[in-house]
Each structure stands twice: as C-alpha cells, then as structure tokens.
Design an enzyme around this catalytic site. Structure first.
Site, PDB file in Angstrom:
ATOM      1  CB  SER A   1      -3.781   2.665   1.873  1.00  0.00           C
ATOM      2  OG  SER A   1      -3.922   2.068   0.612  1.00  0.00           O
TER       3      SER A   1
ATOM      4  CG  HIS B   1       4.224  -6.214  -1.335  1.00  0.00           C
ATOM      5  ND1 HIS B   1       4.412  -4.917  -1.717  1.00  0.00           N
ATOM      6  CD2 HIS B   1       2.994  -6.568  -1.794  1.00  0.00           C
ATOM      7  CE1 HIS B   1       3.334  -4.511  -2.394  1.00  0.00           C
ATOM      8  NE2 HIS B   1       2.476  -5.494  -2.456  1.00  0.00           N
TER       9      HIS B   1
ATOM     10  CE  LYS C   1      -3.408  -0.986  -0.712  1.00  0.00           C
ATOM     11  NZ  LYS C   1      -3.795  -1.696  -1.986  1.00  0.00           N
TER      12      LYS C   1
END
Ligand code: PPS
Length: 285
Positions: A128, A98, A43
């Site tokens: 988010s 990630h 995010k």
C-alpha cells in the site's frame, strides 16, 4: 533517556517536513480523558477507522463526515496545520497519530485518553505504501517496488521501522485505555469489530444506527465522499493523477505484488524481529 533523545533527533532529521520544527510544540500537547486517539503505522487503515469513529460519534448520521474534511475531524498531532485545528476543537476530541510510541506527548501516558491501535499485515502495509508513494510526495520516492521493499525492511521510510513501531505500541497491551485491532478483522467482520469499538468507548448503537455506520464507512462510500477521498488536497503534496487515495481496500493484495523470494525474506525478518510475541497477535498469512 539519552538513547531516546538521540533516537528522536535521528528520526526528526530523517523526517524533516513531516514533524520537523513542530516537534517541540506538539510534545507539550495535553491529552484529556475523553480524547480518542487512532494510532497506526501509515497505510494500516487509519482513515477507515476515523470514518467509523466519526460515524459512531454521530450515531450513524453522515452530515458531519460529509461536511468536514477527515483531517479536521481527527487531526494528526504531528502535522502542524492539523494541530491548529485540534487546539481549536471543543468537546470530546478524535485525534490521529502515526508516530512511534517514544515520540508521543508524555501526557498521553498519564491521562485516561483512549488509544485504538490498528495494525495490518505488514506485507500489505508495504505494498500500500509503495503505491501511495506515487500519489503523495511526503512518502519516500523510489524507482521500484524492490527499492521500497529494501527501505521498508531497513525502517528507512516515513515513521521508521514497522517492527519497532508495532512492538512499541503493543507494550500498552493490558491497559484498560488501550484497544488493539486488526485491519483484517475489521475487513472480515466489520459489524462485530465496530461493536467491539463501541464497547471500548462505552457507546451503544441502535441497529439502524449501526447499519448507517456500516453503509457510510464502506470504501465505496468513502471514495464518493469528497471530505474523505483527498480530492480537496489534490495538487498539494497529493497527486491523484497517479492513483486514488482509497486504492483497493482488501487483505492479502501483497500476493499480487511480492515475489516468492521477497515474501520469504520478509518472513525471516518478521521471525527475527517479532520473536517473543505470541503469534495470535498477527492473524494473517
Ligand atoms: S495513511 O495515508 O497512512 O493514513 O493510510 P491509511 O488510511 O492508514 O491506510 C490506507 C489503506 O486503507 C485502505 N482503506 C480501506 N479499506 C477498506 N475499507 C475502507 N473503508 C477503507 N478505507 C481505506 C486503503 O484502501 C489503503 O489500503 P490499500 O491496500 O492501499 O488499498
């Protein structure tokens, strides 16, 4: 080391379904010197960066971004079905991850592959992620923002603690193959930040090519691009009835959602965890 191994096991156990059994396979992945890795905590603007990198590659021509899904243009190494697309890819590769630094294939650190580490105000990342948990079932399902807030501070969310993740990757600062960028600067001055990216990649864009990169990577253009807005994934682990994939795309939205008490508790945790790092690394409020 022993602590690395136990950390990995703990992580994989908690995140079964994300990297799961694929872990063994991707950890043997061999990076090449012309690879470009987009590295983010979830995010933080990953998809925006992929769209920009895709468009830099084609010198602003939108054909590629409008015909190939974003996850095939820059596959995540830790996700099995994307990894297969990555192995099939020819030529210079765009790659995404990630993962925290200790879980990256070791070949990254001996290759000249370029790493773009994009970070974002963690309060915005938190907010988010909360809205995204309603859209994507891979995210921890929570009953309230307060519950998500607590989990985020504890690091009990997908990809673990933001603080550890960010500090881990920041340890690459000073390396020639590492560029750290902020979502906030990308938002505030997109053109200069794209110029910085081009310089890092050794690319140049003509003014009209740059204008085209800017035009086609705007949030509205991405919302309109079915190769980037995740409508192709709707019904899988995505449920776009609960919200759009490309939600607001602004800096500072946390102010509309966190209470004063939450923001203060967050700031205390930030001070404690990030002490020792220069404050100019975190240019947000
Ligand atoms: S993911 O699912 O973890 O990979 O999400 P990620 O892509 O990292 O981050 C999603 C947030 O980035 C915003 N976004 C953008 N902002 C500005 N401009 C563009 N073009 C853009 N594309 C994506 C997206 O809206 C998410 O932030 P929020 O705050 O939820 O709107």
């Amino acid at each position: 080391t022993a602590s690395e191994v136990s950390e990995e096991l703990l992580y994989l156990k908690k995140k079964e379904g994300y990297v799961g059994k694929h872990s063994r396979q991707y950890r043997d992945f061999v990076f090449k010197e012309d690879d470009v890795l987009t590295l983010t905590y979830p995010k933080s603007g990953t998809h925006w960066m992929i769209e920009i990198l895709s468009l830099i590659r084609t010198k602003g021509d939108p054909k590629w971004i409008q015909s190939v899904p974003i996850w095939d243009r820059s596959p995540w190494i830790e996700i099995l079905n994307m990894y297969e697309a990555l192995e099939a890819q020819e030529g210079p590769r765009l790659i995404t991850s990630h993962l925290p630094i200790q879980l990256l294939p070791k070949s990254l650190f001996t290759s000249k592959a370029k790493v773009i580490h994009l970070i974002r105000n963690p309060k915005d990342v938190l907010v988010s992620g909360y809205f995204f948990s309603k859209v994507c079932s891979s995210f921890e399902q929570v009953a309230s923002l307060q519950e998500h807030f607590e989990r985020f501070l504890q690091g009990n969310v997908l990809c673990g603690s933001w603080f550890e993740h960010t500090q881990g990757w920041m340890s690459m600062r000073g390396k020639e193959s590492y560029l750290m960028l902020h979502y906030e600067e990308l938002k505030r001055d997109t053109r200069s930040t794209i110029e910085k990216i081009c310089q890092f990649l050794g690319k140049t864009l003509e003014p009209e090519e740059m204008n085209s990169v800017l035009k086609h990577s705007s949030i509205q253009a991405m919302r309109d691009n079915k190769m980037s807005n995740y409508t192709l994934m709707d019904g899988s682990n995505f449920n776009l009835k609960n919200g759009p994939f490309l939600r607001k795309g602004v800096s500072g939205d946390w102010k509309n959602h966190l209470t004063v008490a939450q923001a203060e508790a967050f700031d205390r945790m930030f001070q404690e965890k990030m002490a020792g790092l220069p404050p100019e690394l975190f240019p947000w409020d």
